[in-house]
Design an enzyme around this catalytic site. Structure first.
Site, short mmCIF file in Angstrom:
data_model
loop_
_atom_site.label_atom_id
_atom_site.label_comp_id
_atom_site.label_asym_id
_atom_site.label_seq_id
_atom_site.Cartn_x
_atom_site.Cartn_y
_atom_site.Cartn_z
CD GLU A 193 -56.85 0.88 -31.33
OE1 GLU A 193 -57.42 1.51 -32.34
OE2 GLU A 193 -57.31 0.13 -30.44
CG PHE A 202 -67.69 10.11 -35.45
CD1 PHE A 202 -68.20 9.23 -34.63
CD2 PHE A 202 -66.80 9.53 -36.43
CE1 PHE A 202 -68.21 7.86 -34.86
CE2 PHE A 202 -66.79 8.15 -36.45
CZ PHE A 202 -67.41 7.17 -35.76
CD GLN A 203 -63.80 7.00 -34.64
OE1 GLN A 203 -63.00 7.55 -35.50
NE2 GLN A 203 -64.02 5.79 -34.50
CE LYS A 258 -59.40 12.71 -42.49
NZ LYS A 258 -60.72 12.04 -42.42
CG MET A 316 -50.76 -12.27 -6.69
SD MET A 316 -49.61 -13.35 -5.72
CE MET A 316 -48.09 -12.96 -6.57
#
Length: 627
Positions: free
Chosen positions: A96, A158-159, A208, A524
């Protein structure tokens, strides 16, 4: 294989298709800018029965979205069914974070709103870094996330993650959609907010069950954004005062930030500069807003800016800041920055004006309108005989440019110079390509040694400094402008964070080119350890030199790309040319360079710009009456 052999180069060239890949768009002199407020891309339509997911996809189509970057998952899955039949191209990324940076690269390269999609929970939280990155650099993206069903919100389902709350500080606005009927209006408002005023990321979180609900779709919706009225046109009195100061200053500087690019104001900026004769400095986010080759361009100011640009701001009696934010990387120690300067600060975001440095003449407005009106006001001043003599100022600045030009020393141990690689890359590829950089030494060298002549040709993570930005951002830029050559200049550290998106590029036919500046270290950080930690190199060696883990050529080939390696200066040109000949696959070049090269000039963090170092142990010598 330690370097490309003639056989390797010939094989790579044979992989090129007969179709040519032009170096840039013919009309690229017109700078990208944020898209206009959301307008229907389809004819107005009456109510049509759809699901919430169908309404979402139809809204994207109506908004003219041509490509989105994302990964499906449980909560967002209903949206992927109507997307299957949509005209919107979906690019399936491998992470993602890649989707978010790709949306940013798309937006920066095209001036349109970039779109990314993720599911709930970890999918959404993986977007946090690219959303924060877009927020810091004022990039218009819309992130669409799935959420658990409404009855489950707040139950630690969940999630489940409160992505609206998590992203509240790093979005311009965000939405939690409560019912399916809202979807067209919310999407239209999200795109309008992202693209107008000061651009930025907007998040739309959709449960959802809302995606699964029956609803109707009609277009266009009515926007309802009370209180959102960006000021585009500046106040005339402030413009006249700024013009008066510009006509009388003896040591003025135009301090140009990324807002000028966002506003599509590069041509008016050039007109204003040439009308007044005032020196111009362009920040890291504004490279390409004013041609590097222009006589009046002093270069980039700040921590790794040119001596002339840093000196110009520090010694100025008038700073005209256009779409810039006086960030710490430009100002150094703030209380010692430009002590004698009167400040004119123009920005579309009133929160930026006076935030870090007091503005004597604050101007709120879109940079293009501000510059257009400054041109008119300055012309009036000049017709009245009020025009300053900048001869002495330019004499000082030209002397500094001559004595302290950008340059580098060849490595004493005979290794390949990273600066030479990047300089030759810019010279061979040319000014019409898009260059995307990661974060670190290679980013600074790319800003210094490639000449940026046109807007929209330099993309990087400026405000957040996000390692891993380059590969997915290059993918997004190439998806948005497929006829333009896109090179990512990345470090071996940055490259290992998001190189999995090269698999996406290979499968989706997105032939980006990656120059990995492989010095075997977090460069760096190692430079700072050399300068400030007595050479105690704690956890900065990556093993890409000593152990060749990973072997970037083999890794590239495993990801469906052409892999090349270059370790010697005499092979640099032909390796770049071989990569340019390949148009049907992504290309990765492992430029194995020395580990001890440093970025100069440098103003150490937290110190005054007065303390700029031209090279290690070398401080510029100014005249007695100067800094």
């Amino acid at each position: 294989m330690t370097r490309p052999t003639p056989e390797t180069l010939a094989h790579s060239a044979r992989r090129a298709r007969t179709v040519t890949e032009p170096a840039g768009d013919a009309d690229h002199t017109t700078p990208p800018r944020a898209a206009a407020p959301a307008t229907p891309a389809v004819k107005p339509s009456g109510p049509v029965p759809v699901s919430g997911a169908g309404s979402l996809v139809r809204s994207l189509e109506a908004l003219g979205v041509d490509v989105v970057f994302g990964i499906p998952g449980g909560a967002i899955l209903p949206a992927y069914d109507p997307l299957y039949d949509s005209s919107v191209r979906h690019i399936l990324v491998r992470h993602e974070q890649g989707a978010g940076h790709a949306a940013t690269g798309y937006a920066q390269a095209t001036g349109r709103v970039g779109v990314c999609i993720a599911t709930s929970g970890p999918g959404a939280t993986n977007l946090v870094t690219p959303i924060a990155d877009a927020y810091m650099d004022s990039v218009p993206i819309v992130a669409i996330t799935g959420q658990v069903a409404r009855p489950m919100i707040g139950t630690d389902a969940f999630q489940e993650a409160d992505i609206q709350g998590i992203t509240l500080p790093i979005t311009k606005h965000n939405f939690l959609v409560q019912n399916a009927e809202e979807i067209p209006q919310v999407l239209a408002e999200a795109f309008h907010l992202a693209a107008t005023g000061r651009p930025g990321p907007v998040l739309v979180d959709i449960p959802k069950d809302v995606l699964q609900a029956a609803t109707t779709f009609s277009w266009p919706p009515t926007l309802d954004l009370p209180g959102y009225r960006p000021t585009l046109h500046p106040h005339g009195k402030q413009i006249r005062e700024a013009a008066r100061l510009m006509s009388g200053a003896r040591r003025p500087v135009l301090y140009v930030g990324g807002g000028v690019l966002k506003a599509g104001a590069t041509e008016p900026l050039r007109q204003l500069a040439e009308l007044t004769g005032i020196p111009v400095v362009t920040t890291l986010m504004a490279l390409g807003a004013f041609p590097d080759s222009h006589r009046q361009h002093l270069g980039m100011p700040g921590m790794h800016g040119t001596v002339a640009a840093v000196y110009g701001l520090q010694k100025a009696d008038l700073i005209v800041a256009l779409g810039a934010r006086f960030d710490d990387r430009v100002t150094g120690k703030l209380d010692s920055f430009a002590p004698d300067a009167t400040v004119v600060h123009a920005d579309i975001d009133p929160a930026e004006i006076g935030k870090n440095r007091h503005a004597d003449v604050p101007i709120v407005g879109d940079a293009k309108h501000v510059i257009d009106e400054l041109i008119t006001a300055v012309t009036t001043e000049q017709k009245a005989g009020r025009r300053t003599d900048l001869h002495d100022w330019w004499h000082q600045l030209d002397d500094l440019r001559e004595r302290y030009p950008l340059g580098y020393d060849e490595p004493a141990d005979g290794t390949l110079s990273p600066q030479y690689v990047i300089k030759r890359l810019g010279e061979i590829v040319g000014p019409d390509a898009i260059y995307v950089a990661g974060v670190g030494q290679h980013q600074m060298w790319a800003s210094q040694f490639i000449s940026y002549e046109k807007p929209g040709t330099w993309l990087n993570s400026g405000g957040l400094g996000t390692m891993g930005y380059a590969v997915p951002a290059a993918m997004g830029a190439k998806a948005g402008r497929p006829d333009t050559v896109v090179w990512a200049v990345d470090g071996d550290g940055c490259f290992q964070m998001t190189n999995q998106e090269l698999a996406t590029c290979a499968l989706e036919g997105i032939p980006v080119k990656i120059a990995v500046i492989n010095n075997g270290n977090l460069g760096m950080v190692r430079q700072w350890q050399t300068l400030f930690y007595e050479g105690r190199y704690s956890n900065t060696e990556l093993g890409t030199h000593k152990h060749r883990i990973p072997d970037f050529v083999k890794l590239a080939e495993a990801l469906g790309c052409v892999g090349l390696r270059c370790e010697n200066a005499e092979d640099v040109d032909k390796t770049i040319e071989a990569a340019m000949a390949i148009t049907d696959a992504p290309v990765v070049i492992d430029f194995t360079v020395g580990k001890d090269a440093m970025v100069w000039p440098m103003v150490a963090a937290g110190t005054s710009n007065d303390e700029i170092m031209f090279a290690r142990g070398v401080r510029p010598a100014f005249d007695e009456d100067d800094i």
